[in-house]
Write a protein that holds these residues in place. Structure first.
Motif, mmCIF file in Angstrom:
data_model
loop_
_atom_site.group_PDB
_atom_site.id
_atom_site.type_symbol
_atom_site.label_atom_id
_atom_site.label_comp_id
_atom_site.label_asym_id
_atom_site.label_seq_id
_atom_site.Cartn_x
_atom_site.Cartn_y
_atom_site.Cartn_z
ATOM 1 N N VAL A 274 -4.794 -6.403 3.586
ATOM 2 C CA VAL A 274 -4.134 -5.097 3.485
ATOM 3 C C VAL A 274 -2.781 -5.229 2.802
ATOM 4 O O VAL A 274 -2.368 -4.340 2.038
ATOM 5 N N LEU A 275 -2.079 -6.329 3.026
ATOM 6 C CA LEU A 275 -0.815 -6.558 2.311
ATOM 7 C C LEU A 275 -1.052 -6.549 0.798
ATOM 8 O O LEU A 275 -0.273 -5.963 0.039
ATOM 9 N N ALA A 276 -2.125 -7.192 0.372
ATOM 10 C CA ALA A 276 -2.457 -7.201 -1.060
ATOM 11 C C ALA A 276 -2.768 -5.786 -1.548
ATOM 12 O O ALA A 276 -2.330 -5.375 -2.638
ATOM 13 N N GLU A 277 -3.520 -5.031 -0.758
ATOM 14 C CA GLU A 277 -3.839 -3.660 -1.135
ATOM 15 C C GLU A 277 -2.594 -2.787 -1.219
ATOM 16 O O GLU A 277 -2.546 -1.831 -1.995
ATOM 17 N N GLU A 278 -1.570 -3.149 -0.445
ATOM 18 C CA GLU A 278 -0.318 -2.396 -0.450
ATOM 19 C C GLU A 278 0.646 -2.868 -1.551
ATOM 20 O O GLU A 278 1.776 -2.409 -1.624
ATOM 21 N N GLY A 279 0.201 -3.809 -2.377
ATOM 22 C CA GLY A 279 0.992 -4.214 -3.534
ATOM 23 C C GLY A 279 1.901 -5.408 -3.327
ATOM 24 O O GLY A 279 2.747 -5.702 -4.191
ATOM 25 N N ILE A 280 1.745 -6.121 -2.218
ATOM 26 C CA ILE A 280 2.554 -7.324 -1.998
ATOM 27 C C ILE A 280 1.833 -8.509 -2.635
ATOM 28 O O ILE A 280 0.763 -8.922 -2.189
ATOM 29 N N LEU A 338 9.812 -9.101 10.913
ATOM 30 C CA LEU A 338 8.859 -9.859 11.719
ATOM 31 C C LEU A 338 7.778 -8.963 12.310
ATOM 32 O O LEU A 338 8.065 -7.916 12.895
ATOM 33 N N GLY A 339 6.538 -9.389 12.154
ATOM 34 C CA GLY A 339 5.416 -8.784 12.838
ATOM 35 C C GLY A 339 4.693 -9.843 13.654
ATOM 36 O O GLY A 339 4.695 -11.020 13.281
ATOM 37 N N VAL A 340 4.067 -9.432 14.776
ATOM 38 C CA VAL A 340 3.363 -10.402 15.605
ATOM 39 C C VAL A 340 2.012 -9.845 16.042
ATOM 40 O O VAL A 340 1.817 -8.626 16.153
ATOM 41 N N PHE A 341 1.101 -10.769 16.292
ATOM 42 C CA PHE A 341 -0.222 -10.407 16.796
ATOM 43 C C PHE A 341 -0.783 -11.621 17.532
ATOM 44 O O PHE A 341 -0.223 -12.720 17.470
ATOM 45 N N GLY A 342 -1.886 -11.419 18.236
ATOM 46 C CA GLY A 342 -2.463 -12.552 18.936
ATOM 47 C C GLY A 342 -3.704 -12.188 19.715
ATOM 48 O O GLY A 342 -4.181 -11.040 19.690
ATOM 49 N N SER A 343 -4.218 -13.188 20.422
ATOM 50 C CA SER A 343 -5.435 -12.995 21.200
ATOM 51 C C SER A 343 -5.351 -13.774 22.504
ATOM 52 O O SER A 343 -4.499 -14.648 22.668
ATOM 53 N N GLU A 382 -8.266 -2.619 12.408
ATOM 54 C CA GLU A 382 -7.555 -1.454 11.862
ATOM 55 C C GLU A 382 -6.106 -1.428 12.361
ATOM 56 O O GLU A 382 -5.187 -1.054 11.626
ATOM 57 N N LYS A 383 -5.890 -1.843 13.607
ATOM 58 C CA LYS A 383 -4.527 -1.954 14.127
ATOM 59 C C LYS A 383 -3.761 -3.059 13.391
ATOM 60 O O LYS A 383 -2.564 -2.927 13.128
ATOM 61 N N CYS A 384 -4.442 -4.151 13.076
ATOM 62 C CA CYS A 384 -3.809 -5.221 12.285
ATOM 63 C C CYS A 384 -3.387 -4.678 10.916
ATOM 64 O O CYS A 384 -2.333 -5.052 10.392
ATOM 65 N N ALA A 385 -4.219 -3.806 10.356
ATOM 66 C CA ALA A 385 -3.889 -3.199 9.065
ATOM 67 C C ALA A 385 -2.581 -2.428 9.142
ATOM 68 O O ALA A 385 -1.811 -2.391 8.167
ATOM 69 N N GLU A 386 -2.323 -1.819 10.298
ATOM 70 C CA GLU A 386 -1.075 -1.067 10.458
ATOM 71 C C GLU A 386 0.149 -1.990 10.417
ATOM 72 O O GLU A 386 1.205 -1.606 9.917
ATOM 73 N N ALA A 388 0.319 -4.672 8.589
ATOM 74 C CA ALA A 388 0.470 -4.964 7.156
ATOM 75 C C ALA A 388 1.108 -3.801 6.412
ATOM 76 O O ALA A 388 2.001 -3.992 5.568
ATOM 77 N N LYS A 389 0.666 -2.593 6.712
ATOM 78 C CA LYS A 389 1.206 -1.425 6.022
ATOM 79 C C LYS A 389 2.690 -1.229 6.332
ATOM 80 O O LYS A 389 3.488 -0.899 5.447
ATOM 81 N N GLU A 390 3.058 -1.436 7.587
ATOM 82 C CA GLU A 390 4.464 -1.288 7.963
ATOM 83 C C GLU A 390 5.312 -2.388 7.330
ATOM 84 O O GLU A 390 6.437 -2.132 6.883
ATOM 85 N N MET A 391 4.771 -3.592 7.277
ATOM 86 C CA MET A 391 5.492 -4.688 6.625
ATOM 87 C C MET A 391 5.725 -4.360 5.150
ATOM 88 O O MET A 391 6.842 -4.512 4.628
ATOM 89 N N ALA A 392 4.694 -3.917 4.464
ATOM 90 C CA ALA A 392 4.822 -3.581 3.039
ATOM 91 C C ALA A 392 5.843 -2.471 2.833
ATOM 92 O O ALA A 392 6.656 -2.517 1.899
ATOM 93 N N LYS A 393 5.809 -1.478 3.709
ATOM 94 C CA LYS A 393 6.747 -0.357 3.611
ATOM 95 C C LYS A 393 8.191 -0.850 3.727
ATOM 96 O O LYS A 393 9.059 -0.482 2.921
ATOM 97 N N ARG A 394 8.466 -1.677 4.717
ATOM 98 C CA ARG A 394 9.837 -2.154 4.924
ATOM 99 C C ARG A 394 10.295 -3.088 3.804
ATOM 100 O O ARG A 394 11.469 -3.085 3.415
ATOM 101 N N LEU A 395 9.374 -3.872 3.293
ATOM 102 C CA LEU A 395 9.722 -4.737 2.165
ATOM 103 C C LEU A 395 10.113 -3.914 0.941
ATOM 104 O O LEU A 395 11.101 -4.221 0.263
#
Length: 399
Positions: A274-280, A338-343, A382-386, A388-395
């Motif tokens: 998704v980062l790639a799709e957002e242009g990063i 910074l973004g975080v995720f896990g399992s 889909e939540k992980c995609a969010e 990525a989208k927020e990271m791209a936006k802030r960048l």
């Protein structure tokens, strides 16, 4: 045996050595491409050695000194930095030239005695002091905590050379070329930044102080104790150290994940796409179990975006990820989004720890946090995609 010496000027000689055998610098950081230990010899009315080399390379080092001086004395040994990869051969030099005078600051003297039991023939220098060599002069400037407390540099005014100890240095053996106009900078840039981020970066505030202190000098060449000699564009390495010590970052994202059975890596892959799709365009992904922290830290220093993902291990952070987080904190890395995720399987803990880490480091934290039980479902991705989208936006907003 490496016995090559190179004339920098008629009376200034490069007598460094290459180390392609040591696996880990400071027994921590990989030396995949080796490292150089640089030393310099000034000849003339007085003969001056500037720093020595690691004791494992002492034999070829002493041969170089003898080949240049022949039957002439060595009058001074200037000790800019006491870390053993540069001071290890001091006693061997004294054995060969027992009348040599050692030049350093008060803290240098303390380390000399503590490391090697050396106490005599010492000349203490302070900020701005000058050593008159007859046909040349050396002026000394203290650069404490760049990156040891006794660290200092010297400026030779005849040729306008800054002998900069570990400052402005880098990893990588010098494979023939030793000057900045001879090397392949595409290779050395990454190794130089890796050296900075691994070794010097924690002391970035002190690097800024040193750069400002030395700004008034007319410098035509910089001679560090690791990496290439900067004779063509010394301002280039100063500019890079200035950038890195200000935590100026490029647009891009480093994704680092820790996984046992691949579920966390699935989430990482979804974020990267998704980062790639957002242009990063610059997205770097690392499995923390496979890539050494040294290389990961290097990339984190370069790029503004950082996304960390971890499985839970024994109710806490995956141990190898925990080690990376500790190294990031130890090196005081700043100015990141910074973004975080896990399992987790039966009990969480990893994501909570990563969130606490973000708060401690005061990063620009992305509140969209994803924690998955066992394996991610479509809605989890889909939540992980969010993220990525927020990271791209802030960048993009920080451009």
């Amino acid at each position: 045996m490496n016995t090559l010496s190179v004339k920098i000027h008629e009376d200034v000689h490069y007598i460094g050595v290459n180390d392609r055998e040591t696996h880990l610098f400071e027994n921590m950081w990989p030396l995949d491409n080796g490292i150089s230990y640089n030393s310099y010899l000034l000849t003339g009315e007085k003969n001056v050695l500037l720093d020595t080399v690691k004791i494992t390379k002492v034999d070829s080092f002493l041969v170089k000194i003898q080949n240049i001086l022949k039957d002439k004395p060595l009058d001074y040994l200037v000790i800019h930095h006491m870390e053993p990869d540069h001071s290890g051969s001091i006693k061997s030099v004294i054995d060969m030239y027992p009348d040599v005078k050692l030049v350093g600051n008060k803290k240098t003297q303390d380390f000399l005695e503590a490391f090697y039991g050396v106490t005599g023939n010492f000349i203490e220098v302070k900020e701005g002091d000058t050593l008159d060599l007859g046909d040349k002069k050396l002026t000394f400037y203290m650069t404490p905590m760049v990156h040891w407390p006794e660290s200092m540099v010297s400026y030779e005014s005849k040729h306008k050379i800054l002998f900069s100890q570990d400052a402005f240095g880098g990893f990588g053996a010098l494979d023939g070329p030793i000057f900045d106009d001879e090397i392949n900078w595409d290779f050395y840039e990454s190794e130089t930044r890796r050296y900075y981020s691994n070794i010097v970066g924690k002391h970035s505030k002190q690097v800024q102080v040193a750069i400002k202190k030395l700004a008034g000098l007319d410098i035509s060449m910089i001679c560090p104790v690791h990496g290439p000699v900067w004779r063509s564009k010394p301002e280039k390495i100063v500019s890079l150290y200035d950038k890195w010590s200000k935590f100026d970052t490029d647009e891009g994202v480093v994704i680092v994940y820790g996984t046992m059975y691949g579920n966390t890596s699935i989430m990482a892959e979804a974020i990267a796409r998704v980062l790639a799709e957002e242009g990063i365009k610059d997205v770097k992904m690392y499995d923390v179990s496979k890539t050494h922290n040294s290389h990961i830290i290097n990339e984190i220093w370069k790029y503004k975006g950082l996304i960390l993902g971890s499985c839970t291990y024994n109710n806490g952070l995956f141990p190898i990820m925990s080690n990376l987080v500790n190294v990031i904190k130890m090196n005081n890395i700043q100015n990141h989004i910074l973004g975080v995720f896990g399992s987790y399987s039966w009990s969480g803990g990893a994501v909570k720890t990563l969130k606490e880490f973000g708060e401690t480091c005061q990063y620009d934290f992305i509140e969209n946090v994803v924690e998955v039980k066992c394996s991610p479902a479509i809605d989890d991705l889909e939540k992980c995609a969010e993220i990525a989208k927020e990271m791209a936006k802030r960048l993009k907003e920080s451009r």
